[in-house]
Enzyme design. Structure first.
Site, PDB file in Angstrom:
ATOM      1  N   CYS A 200       4.781 -19.674  23.300  1.00 43.30           N
ATOM      2  CA  CYS A 200       5.546 -19.139  22.167  1.00 43.30           C
ATOM      3  C   CYS A 200       7.044 -19.266  22.413  1.00 43.30           C
ATOM      4  O   CYS A 200       7.519 -19.346  23.539  1.00 43.30           O
ATOM      5  CB  CYS A 200       5.143 -17.694  21.863  1.00 43.30           C
ATOM      6  SG  CYS A 200       6.137 -16.410  22.635  1.00 43.30           S
TER       7      CYS A 200
ATOM      8  N   ASP B 169       0.849  -1.197   0.000  1.00 39.21           N
ATOM      9  CA  ASP B 169       0.000   0.000   0.000  1.00 39.21           C
ATOM     10  C   ASP B 169       0.885   1.247   0.000  1.00 39.21           C
ATOM     11  O   ASP B 169       2.108   1.150  -0.060  1.00 39.21           O
ATOM     12  CB  ASP B 169      -1.029  -0.021   1.147  1.00 39.21           C
ATOM     13  CG  ASP B 169      -0.445   0.391   2.499  1.00 39.21           C
ATOM     14  OD1 ASP B 169       0.788   0.578   2.616  1.00 39.21           O
ATOM     15  OD2 ASP B 169      -1.226   0.524   3.459  1.00 39.21           O
TER      16      ASP B 169
ATOM     17  N   HIS C  16       6.020 -11.545  20.653  1.00 39.43           N
ATOM     18  CA  HIS C  16       5.136 -12.391  21.469  1.00 39.43           C
ATOM     19  C   HIS C  16       3.687 -11.879  21.365  1.00 39.43           C
ATOM     20  O   HIS C  16       2.756 -12.666  21.198  1.00 39.43           O
ATOM     21  CB  HIS C  16       5.605 -12.389  22.937  1.00 39.43           C
ATOM     22  CG  HIS C  16       4.497 -12.609  23.920  1.00 39.43           C
ATOM     23  ND1 HIS C  16       4.147 -13.852  24.390  1.00 39.43           N
ATOM     24  CD2 HIS C  16       3.621 -11.728  24.482  1.00 39.43           C
ATOM     25  CE1 HIS C  16       3.099 -13.726  25.194  1.00 39.43           C
ATOM     26  NE2 HIS C  16       2.769 -12.450  25.278  1.00 39.43           N
TER      27      HIS C  16
ATOM     28  N   CYS D 126       3.168 -19.232  28.620  1.00 38.69           N
ATOM     29  CA  CYS D 126       3.025 -18.947  27.193  1.00 38.69           C
ATOM     30  C   CYS D 126       3.813 -19.994  26.406  1.00 38.69           C
ATOM     31  O   CYS D 126       4.953 -20.308  26.746  1.00 38.69           O
ATOM     32  CB  CYS D 126       3.534 -17.551  26.855  1.00 38.69           C
ATOM     33  SG  CYS D 126       3.410 -17.208  25.085  1.00 38.69           S
TER      34      CYS D 126
ATOM     35  N   CYS E 164       8.936 -16.592  24.661  1.00 35.02           N
ATOM     36  CA  CYS E 164       8.819 -16.780  26.115  1.00 35.02           C
ATOM     37  C   CYS E 164       9.600 -18.012  26.566  1.00 35.02           C
ATOM     38  O   CYS E 164      10.237 -17.990  27.622  1.00 35.02           O
ATOM     39  CB  CYS E 164       7.356 -16.893  26.524  1.00 35.02           C
ATOM     40  SG  CYS E 164       6.463 -15.352  26.241  1.00 35.02           S
TER      41      CYS E 164
ATOM     42  N   ASP F 166      -5.126  -5.325   9.220  1.00 34.39           N
ATOM     43  CA  ASP F 166      -3.712  -5.221   9.575  1.00 34.39           C
ATOM     44  C   ASP F 166      -3.590  -4.316  10.781  1.00 34.39           C
ATOM     45  O   ASP F 166      -4.467  -3.481  11.011  1.00 34.39           O
ATOM     46  CB  ASP F 166      -2.893  -4.646   8.403  1.00 34.39           C
ATOM     47  CG  ASP F 166      -3.286  -3.218   8.109  1.00 34.39           C
ATOM     48  OD1 ASP F 166      -2.741  -2.307   8.752  1.00 34.39           O
ATOM     49  OD2 ASP F 166      -4.168  -2.994   7.248  1.00 34.39           O
TER      50      ASP F 166
HETATM   51 ZN   LIG Z   1       5.060 -15.707  24.540  1.00 31.87          ZN
END
Ligand SMILES: [Zn+2]
Length: 408
Positions: free
Chosen positions: A370, A94, A395, A368, A373, A260
Protein backbone atom coordinates in the site's frame (compact mmCIF):
# COMPACT_ATOMS: atom_id res chain seq x y z
CA UNK A 1 -19.07 -8.23 -1.00
CA UNK A 2 -19.15 -4.45 -0.65
CA UNK A 3 -17.38 -2.69 2.19
CA UNK A 4 -18.75 0.73 3.18
CA UNK A 5 -16.54 2.94 5.29
CA UNK A 6 -18.42 5.04 7.85
CA UNK A 7 -17.17 8.57 7.46
CA UNK A 8 -16.30 10.54 10.54
CA UNK A 9 -14.32 13.20 8.77
CA UNK A 10 -10.97 11.43 8.90
CA UNK A 11 -8.35 13.21 6.84
CA UNK A 12 -4.57 13.38 6.73
CA UNK A 13 -2.30 16.29 5.87
CA UNK A 14 -0.13 15.44 2.82
CA UNK A 15 2.31 18.23 3.72
CA UNK A 16 3.21 16.66 7.07
CA UNK A 17 6.94 15.94 7.26
CA UNK A 18 7.58 12.80 9.33
CA UNK A 19 11.19 13.66 10.13
CA UNK A 20 10.74 17.27 11.22
CA UNK A 21 7.04 16.86 12.14
CA UNK A 22 6.34 20.22 10.51
CA UNK A 23 3.47 21.09 8.16
CA UNK A 24 3.26 23.37 5.17
CA UNK A 25 2.47 26.91 6.28
CA UNK A 26 0.12 27.40 3.35
CA UNK A 27 -1.99 24.33 4.16
CA UNK A 28 -5.75 24.83 4.05
CA UNK A 29 -7.34 21.89 5.80
CA UNK A 30 -10.53 21.58 3.81
CA UNK A 31 -8.75 21.98 0.48
CA UNK A 32 -5.42 20.20 1.03
CA UNK A 33 -6.08 17.40 3.50
CA UNK A 34 -6.88 14.01 2.01
CA UNK A 35 -9.48 11.30 2.59
CA UNK A 36 -8.37 7.68 2.48
CA UNK A 37 -9.72 7.33 -1.07
CA UNK A 38 -7.44 10.20 -2.15
CA UNK A 39 -4.36 8.74 -0.49
CA UNK A 40 -4.35 5.42 -2.39
CA UNK A 41 -4.24 4.76 -6.12
CA UNK A 42 -7.64 3.03 -5.74
CA UNK A 43 -10.10 3.56 -2.85
CA UNK A 44 -9.69 1.12 0.08
CA UNK A 45 -13.51 0.64 0.28
CA UNK A 46 -16.48 0.23 -2.04
CA UNK A 47 -18.39 3.13 -0.62
CA UNK A 48 -18.87 5.74 2.08
CA UNK A 49 -21.51 5.59 4.79
CA UNK A 50 -22.54 9.05 5.95
CA UNK A 51 -24.47 9.28 9.23
CA UNK A 52 -26.81 12.12 10.07
CA UNK A 53 -25.71 11.92 13.71
CA UNK A 54 -22.05 12.44 12.78
CA UNK A 55 -22.75 15.27 10.37
CA UNK A 56 -25.10 16.98 12.85
CA UNK A 57 -22.57 16.53 15.63
CA UNK A 58 -25.02 14.91 18.01
CA UNK A 59 -22.71 11.94 18.52
CA UNK A 60 -21.35 12.06 22.07
CA UNK A 61 -18.49 14.53 22.37
CA UNK A 62 -17.56 14.40 18.72
CA UNK A 63 -18.43 17.50 16.72
CA UNK A 64 -16.62 16.07 13.71
CA UNK A 65 -18.10 18.62 11.33
CA UNK A 66 -17.91 22.38 11.71
CA UNK A 67 -21.10 24.28 10.95
CA UNK A 68 -19.56 25.48 7.68
CA UNK A 69 -18.61 21.94 6.66
CA UNK A 70 -22.09 20.65 7.47
CA UNK A 71 -23.69 23.39 5.39
CA UNK A 72 -21.35 22.72 2.53
CA UNK A 73 -22.04 18.96 2.56
CA UNK A 74 -25.78 19.57 2.53
CA UNK A 75 -25.43 22.13 -0.25
CA UNK A 76 -23.08 20.33 -2.66
CA UNK A 77 -23.82 16.67 -1.80
CA UNK A 78 -21.52 13.79 -0.91
CA UNK A 79 -20.01 13.40 -4.36
CA UNK A 80 -18.50 16.86 -4.48
CA UNK A 81 -17.88 17.17 -0.74
CA UNK A 82 -15.79 14.00 -0.56
CA UNK A 83 -14.13 14.76 -3.92
CA UNK A 84 -15.18 11.35 -5.21
CA UNK A 85 -14.64 12.39 -8.83
CA UNK A 86 -14.70 9.38 -11.14
CA UNK A 87 -13.71 6.89 -8.44
CA UNK A 88 -16.00 3.86 -8.29
CA UNK A 89 -17.47 4.75 -4.89
CA UNK A 90 -21.09 4.35 -3.82
CA UNK A 91 -22.62 6.33 -0.99
CA UNK A 92 -25.06 5.34 1.72
CA UNK A 93 -26.82 7.50 4.28
CA UNK A 94 -28.07 6.42 7.70
CA UNK A 95 -29.12 7.98 10.98
CA UNK A 96 -26.30 6.75 13.21
CA UNK A 97 -28.72 4.98 15.55
CA UNK A 98 -26.06 4.08 18.14
CA UNK A 99 -25.69 7.78 18.96
CA UNK A 100 -29.27 7.91 20.31
CA UNK A 101 -29.55 4.38 21.66
CA UNK A 102 -30.22 5.75 25.20
CA UNK A 103 -33.20 7.85 24.06
CA UNK A 104 -36.76 6.61 24.36
CA UNK A 105 -37.45 7.29 20.69
CA UNK A 106 -35.27 8.31 17.72
CA UNK A 107 -34.73 12.09 17.68
CA UNK A 108 -35.39 12.38 13.93
CA UNK A 109 -38.56 12.22 11.90
CA UNK A 110 -38.69 10.24 8.68
CA UNK A 111 -39.12 13.53 6.78
CA UNK A 112 -35.96 15.02 8.33
CA UNK A 113 -33.94 11.95 7.44
CA UNK A 114 -35.22 11.89 3.87
CA UNK A 115 -34.30 15.58 3.53
CA UNK A 116 -30.80 14.72 4.74
CA UNK A 117 -30.45 11.95 2.14
CA UNK A 118 -31.77 14.19 -0.63
CA UNK A 119 -29.41 17.02 0.29
CA UNK A 120 -26.48 14.61 0.48
CA UNK A 121 -27.56 12.91 -2.78
CA UNK A 122 -26.67 9.42 -1.56
CA UNK A 123 -27.13 6.26 -3.64
CA UNK A 124 -28.70 4.32 -0.72
CA UNK A 125 -30.83 5.60 2.14
CA UNK A 126 -31.41 3.64 5.35
CA UNK A 127 -34.76 3.81 7.17
CA UNK A 128 -34.87 5.40 10.64
CA UNK A 129 -34.23 2.79 13.33
CA UNK A 130 -33.86 2.24 17.06
CA UNK A 131 -31.12 -0.12 18.29
CA UNK A 132 -31.97 -2.93 20.73
CA UNK A 133 -28.98 -3.36 22.99
CA UNK A 134 -29.49 -6.96 23.97
CA UNK A 135 -29.31 -10.44 22.65
CA UNK A 136 -31.07 -13.47 24.02
CA UNK A 137 -30.71 -17.03 22.99
CA UNK A 138 -34.04 -18.84 22.73
CA UNK A 139 -33.33 -20.43 26.16
CA UNK A 140 -32.64 -17.17 28.05
CA UNK A 141 -35.72 -15.55 26.48
CA UNK A 142 -37.82 -18.24 28.12
CA UNK A 143 -36.74 -17.28 31.67
CA UNK A 144 -38.78 -14.85 33.77
CA UNK A 145 -36.18 -12.05 33.59
CA UNK A 146 -35.94 -12.67 29.87
CA UNK A 147 -39.69 -12.26 29.43
CA UNK A 148 -39.72 -9.01 31.41
CA UNK A 149 -37.03 -7.47 29.25
CA UNK A 150 -38.95 -8.37 26.13
CA UNK A 151 -41.44 -5.50 26.44
CA UNK A 152 -38.75 -2.90 25.88
CA UNK A 153 -37.20 -4.82 23.03
CA UNK A 154 -40.54 -5.33 21.33
CA UNK A 155 -41.30 -1.61 21.61
CA UNK A 156 -38.04 -0.72 19.87
CA UNK A 157 -38.64 -3.25 17.13
CA UNK A 158 -42.17 -1.93 16.60
CA UNK A 159 -40.84 1.64 16.35
CA UNK A 160 -38.21 0.55 13.84
CA UNK A 161 -40.74 -1.32 11.70
CA UNK A 162 -43.27 1.52 11.83
CA UNK A 163 -40.59 4.04 10.75
CA UNK A 164 -39.48 1.68 7.96
CA UNK A 165 -43.09 1.54 6.73
CA UNK A 166 -43.39 5.35 6.72
CA UNK A 167 -40.01 5.65 5.03
CA UNK A 168 -40.93 3.31 2.18
CA UNK A 169 -44.35 4.88 1.71
CA UNK A 170 -42.79 8.32 1.30
CA UNK A 171 -40.06 6.86 -0.89
CA UNK A 172 -42.59 5.31 -3.26
CA UNK A 173 -45.00 8.24 -3.18
CA UNK A 174 -42.38 10.82 -3.97
CA UNK A 175 -40.32 8.59 -6.29
CA UNK A 176 -37.14 9.42 -4.39
CA UNK A 177 -33.87 9.00 -6.29
CA UNK A 178 -32.04 6.64 -3.90
CA UNK A 179 -32.36 2.92 -3.15
CA UNK A 180 -34.15 2.36 0.20
CA UNK A 181 -32.82 -0.02 2.88
CA UNK A 182 -35.12 -1.17 5.64
CA UNK A 183 -33.55 -1.88 9.02
CA UNK A 184 -34.16 -5.10 10.95
CA UNK A 185 -33.61 -4.77 14.69
CA UNK A 186 -34.01 -7.76 16.97
CA UNK A 187 -32.89 -9.37 20.22
CA UNK A 188 -32.86 -13.03 19.24
CA UNK A 189 -32.62 -15.13 16.08
CA UNK A 190 -36.42 -15.48 15.90
CA UNK A 191 -37.10 -11.75 16.42
CA UNK A 192 -34.59 -10.79 13.71
CA UNK A 193 -36.28 -13.23 11.35
CA UNK A 194 -39.66 -11.72 12.18
CA UNK A 195 -38.39 -8.22 11.41
CA UNK A 196 -37.01 -9.31 8.05
CA UNK A 197 -40.30 -11.01 7.19
CA UNK A 198 -42.19 -7.79 7.97
CA UNK A 199 -39.81 -5.64 5.93
CA UNK A 200 -40.13 -7.97 2.95
CA UNK A 201 -43.90 -7.74 3.24
CA UNK A 202 -43.63 -3.93 3.06
CA UNK A 203 -41.64 -4.28 -0.16
CA UNK A 204 -38.00 -3.94 0.88
CA UNK A 205 -35.47 -5.99 -1.11
CA UNK A 206 -32.35 -4.56 0.58
CA UNK A 207 -32.37 -4.99 4.36
CA UNK A 208 -29.81 -3.74 6.86
CA UNK A 209 -29.38 -5.84 9.98
CA UNK A 210 -28.68 -3.56 12.95
CA UNK A 211 -27.59 -3.92 16.56
CA UNK A 212 -25.01 -6.60 15.77
CA UNK A 213 -21.93 -4.63 16.83
CA UNK A 214 -21.65 -5.91 20.42
CA UNK A 215 -22.61 -9.51 19.57
CA UNK A 216 -20.42 -12.59 19.55
CA UNK A 217 -19.84 -14.06 16.11
CA UNK A 218 -21.86 -17.16 17.01
CA UNK A 219 -24.89 -15.01 17.88
CA UNK A 220 -24.57 -13.09 14.62
CA UNK A 221 -24.44 -16.34 12.69
CA UNK A 222 -27.45 -17.69 14.61
CA UNK A 223 -29.43 -14.56 13.73
CA UNK A 224 -28.41 -14.76 10.07
CA UNK A 225 -29.31 -18.42 9.95
CA UNK A 226 -32.81 -17.68 11.30
CA UNK A 227 -33.20 -14.79 8.86
CA UNK A 228 -32.16 -17.05 6.03
CA UNK A 229 -35.14 -19.31 6.63
CA UNK A 230 -37.56 -16.47 5.83
CA UNK A 231 -35.41 -14.54 3.36
CA UNK A 232 -36.73 -14.31 -0.19
CA UNK A 233 -34.14 -15.10 -2.88
CA UNK A 234 -34.20 -11.50 -4.11
CA UNK A 235 -33.58 -10.00 -0.64
CA UNK A 236 -30.03 -8.78 -0.07
CA UNK A 237 -28.61 -8.03 3.40
CA UNK A 238 -26.30 -5.37 4.75
CA UNK A 239 -24.62 -5.84 8.16
CA UNK A 240 -24.22 -2.64 10.16
CA UNK A 241 -20.91 -2.22 11.98
CA UNK A 242 -19.70 -5.77 11.48
CA UNK A 243 -16.21 -6.73 10.45
CA UNK A 244 -15.60 -10.43 11.00
CA UNK A 245 -13.40 -11.37 8.09
CA UNK A 246 -13.18 -14.97 9.22
CA UNK A 247 -16.90 -15.53 8.55
CA UNK A 248 -17.03 -13.96 5.14
CA UNK A 249 -18.07 -17.11 3.28
CA UNK A 250 -20.88 -17.87 5.74
CA UNK A 251 -22.12 -14.27 5.49
CA UNK A 252 -22.19 -14.58 1.73
CA UNK A 253 -24.17 -17.81 1.93
CA UNK A 254 -26.74 -16.04 4.10
CA UNK A 255 -27.34 -13.37 1.47
CA UNK A 256 -25.08 -10.65 2.88
CA UNK A 257 -23.90 -8.40 0.04
CA UNK A 258 -22.43 -5.51 2.04
CA UNK A 259 -21.30 -4.38 5.46
CA UNK A 260 -19.64 -1.41 7.09
CA UNK A 261 -17.10 -1.06 9.87
CA UNK A 262 -14.94 1.60 11.44
CA UNK A 263 -12.80 -0.86 13.35
CA UNK A 264 -9.89 -1.11 10.86
CA UNK A 265 -9.40 2.64 11.26
CA UNK A 266 -10.12 2.85 14.98
CA UNK A 267 -8.01 -0.12 16.01
CA UNK A 268 -4.95 1.66 14.64
CA UNK A 269 -5.04 3.97 17.66
CA UNK A 270 -7.64 2.61 20.06
CA UNK A 271 -6.75 -1.05 20.38
CA UNK A 272 -4.27 -1.91 23.10
CA UNK A 273 -2.09 -4.03 20.83
CA UNK A 274 -3.67 -5.05 17.49
CA UNK A 275 -2.93 -1.81 15.66
CA UNK A 276 -1.33 -2.75 12.35
CA UNK A 277 -3.09 -5.30 10.15
CA UNK A 278 -1.57 -7.76 7.76
CA UNK A 279 -3.34 -10.58 5.96
CA UNK A 280 -2.19 -13.10 8.59
CA UNK A 281 -1.47 -11.17 11.80
CA UNK A 282 -2.24 -7.99 13.72
CA UNK A 283 0.92 -6.27 14.96
CA UNK A 284 1.45 -3.85 17.82
CA UNK A 285 2.42 -0.34 16.86
CA UNK A 286 5.43 1.10 18.74
CA UNK A 287 4.38 3.77 21.21
CA UNK A 288 6.56 6.87 21.16
CA UNK A 289 4.23 9.61 22.45
CA UNK A 290 5.15 13.26 22.17
CA UNK A 291 6.57 14.86 25.31
CA UNK A 292 5.39 18.23 24.06
CA UNK A 293 1.66 18.87 24.40
CA UNK A 294 0.94 15.52 26.06
CA UNK A 295 -1.41 15.99 29.03
CA UNK A 296 -0.24 12.89 30.92
CA UNK A 297 3.43 13.83 30.53
CA UNK A 298 2.65 17.42 31.48
CA UNK A 299 1.10 16.46 34.80
CA UNK A 300 3.88 13.97 35.61
CA UNK A 301 6.52 16.57 34.79
CA UNK A 302 4.77 19.18 36.98
CA UNK A 303 4.47 16.65 39.80
CA UNK A 304 8.23 16.09 39.59
CA UNK A 305 7.82 12.40 38.70
CA UNK A 306 9.45 12.83 35.31
CA UNK A 307 12.44 14.87 34.28
CA UNK A 308 11.50 16.81 31.15
CA UNK A 309 15.01 16.84 29.64
CA UNK A 310 15.44 13.13 30.18
CA UNK A 311 12.02 12.47 28.62
CA UNK A 312 12.88 14.57 25.57
CA UNK A 313 16.21 12.80 25.16
CA UNK A 314 14.63 9.36 25.31
CA UNK A 315 11.84 10.37 22.95
CA UNK A 316 14.37 11.55 20.36
CA UNK A 317 16.60 8.50 20.88
CA UNK A 318 13.60 6.24 20.15
CA UNK A 319 12.59 8.15 17.01
CA UNK A 320 16.14 8.40 15.66
CA UNK A 321 16.82 4.76 16.54
CA UNK A 322 13.70 3.57 14.70
CA UNK A 323 14.48 5.63 11.59
CA UNK A 324 18.06 4.36 11.56
CA UNK A 325 16.82 0.80 11.98
CA UNK A 326 14.51 1.24 8.97
CA UNK A 327 17.42 2.52 6.82
CA UNK A 328 20.21 0.19 7.84
CA UNK A 329 18.89 -2.46 10.24
CA UNK A 330 20.46 -3.06 13.64
CA UNK A 331 19.87 -4.78 16.94
CA UNK A 332 16.20 -5.42 17.70
CA UNK A 333 16.77 -6.13 21.43
CA UNK A 334 18.59 -2.81 21.80
CA UNK A 335 15.71 -0.90 20.21
CA UNK A 336 13.14 -2.79 22.26
CA UNK A 337 15.09 -1.88 25.42
CA UNK A 338 15.13 1.79 24.39
CA UNK A 339 11.36 1.74 23.79
CA UNK A 340 10.88 0.08 27.16
CA UNK A 341 13.01 2.71 28.90
CA UNK A 342 10.83 5.42 27.39
CA UNK A 343 7.68 3.47 28.17
CA UNK A 344 8.68 3.29 31.84
CA UNK A 345 8.53 7.06 32.14
CA UNK A 346 5.40 7.68 30.04
CA UNK A 347 3.27 4.72 31.03
CA UNK A 348 5.08 1.62 32.21
CA UNK A 349 2.01 -0.30 33.31
CA UNK A 350 2.56 -2.99 30.74
CA UNK A 351 5.73 -4.47 29.31
CA UNK A 352 5.17 -4.56 25.57
CA UNK A 353 8.69 -5.73 24.73
CA UNK A 354 7.63 -9.06 23.25
CA UNK A 355 5.03 -7.48 20.93
CA UNK A 356 7.47 -4.73 19.90
CA UNK A 357 10.17 -7.32 19.22
CA UNK A 358 7.87 -9.16 16.84
CA UNK A 359 6.94 -5.99 14.97
CA UNK A 360 10.60 -5.05 14.56
CA UNK A 361 11.76 -8.57 13.65
CA UNK A 362 9.07 -9.08 11.00
CA UNK A 363 9.14 -5.49 9.61
CA UNK A 364 5.69 -5.97 8.03
CA UNK A 365 5.61 -2.43 6.57
CA UNK A 366 8.42 -3.41 4.19
CA UNK A 367 6.33 -6.05 2.45
CA UNK A 368 3.03 -4.13 2.32
CA UNK A 369 2.23 -2.87 -1.17
CA UNK A 370 0.00 0.00 0.00
CA UNK A 371 0.98 3.56 -0.64
CA UNK A 372 1.01 4.54 3.02
CA UNK A 373 3.65 1.93 3.85
CA UNK A 374 5.65 2.69 0.70
CA UNK A 375 5.71 6.40 1.53
CA UNK A 376 6.09 6.25 5.31
CA UNK A 377 8.34 3.29 5.97
CA UNK A 378 8.66 2.58 9.69
CA UNK A 379 6.63 5.70 10.61
CA UNK A 380 3.45 3.73 9.84
CA UNK A 381 4.05 1.48 12.87
CA UNK A 382 4.98 4.32 15.23
CA UNK A 383 2.08 5.07 17.57
CA UNK A 384 2.37 8.82 17.76
CA UNK A 385 0.10 11.71 16.76
CA UNK A 386 -2.88 11.75 14.40
CA UNK A 387 -0.89 11.94 11.16
CA UNK A 388 0.87 8.61 11.77
CA UNK A 389 -1.99 6.89 13.60
CA UNK A 390 -4.66 7.80 11.07
CA UNK A 391 -2.46 6.72 8.15
CA UNK A 392 -1.93 3.38 9.90
CA UNK A 393 -5.75 3.21 10.06
CA UNK A 394 -5.90 3.88 6.30
CA UNK A 395 -3.41 1.04 5.79
CA UNK A 396 -5.70 -1.22 7.88
CA UNK A 397 -8.63 -0.25 5.65
CA UNK A 398 -6.57 -1.17 2.61
CA UNK A 399 -5.67 -4.59 4.08
CA UNK A 400 -9.29 -5.25 5.11
CA UNK A 401 -10.69 -4.25 1.73
CA UNK A 402 -8.20 -6.36 -0.19
CA UNK A 403 -9.03 -9.30 2.00
CA UNK A 404 -12.67 -9.10 0.83
CA UNK A 405 -11.65 -8.80 -2.76
CA UNK A 406 -9.41 -11.77 -2.97
CA UNK A 407 -10.54 -14.50 -5.28
CA UNK A 408 -11.74 -17.42 -3.17
ZN1 LIG B 1 0.40 -0.74 4.12
Amino acid sequence: MKFFFPDSHDLVDPSFDFVTEARSETRIRQRNDQYAHEVFEAPPYSGLLVSKAIVDGTEKGSGKYTIAQRHRLLRVGVHEFFRIGDRPLETMGDCGAFSYVREQVPPYTVEQVIDFYLNCRVDYGVSVDHVILAFQSEESAATEAGREALDGYQRRQDITLQLAREFLTLHKGRKLPFTPLGVAQGWSPASYARAVKELQKMGYTYIGVGGLVPLQSDDILAALSAIDKVRKPATALHLFGVNRCEHLDEFRDYGVVSFDSTSPLLQAFKHDRDNYYTESFKYSALRVPQVEGNAKFGSRIRAGEVNQDQARKLEQACLQGLMRFDRQGGSVPRLVKLLRDYDLIHDGRKDRSEDYGKTLEDQPWKTCSCRVCRDLGIHVVIFRGAERNRRRGFHNLYVTYHHFHQPT
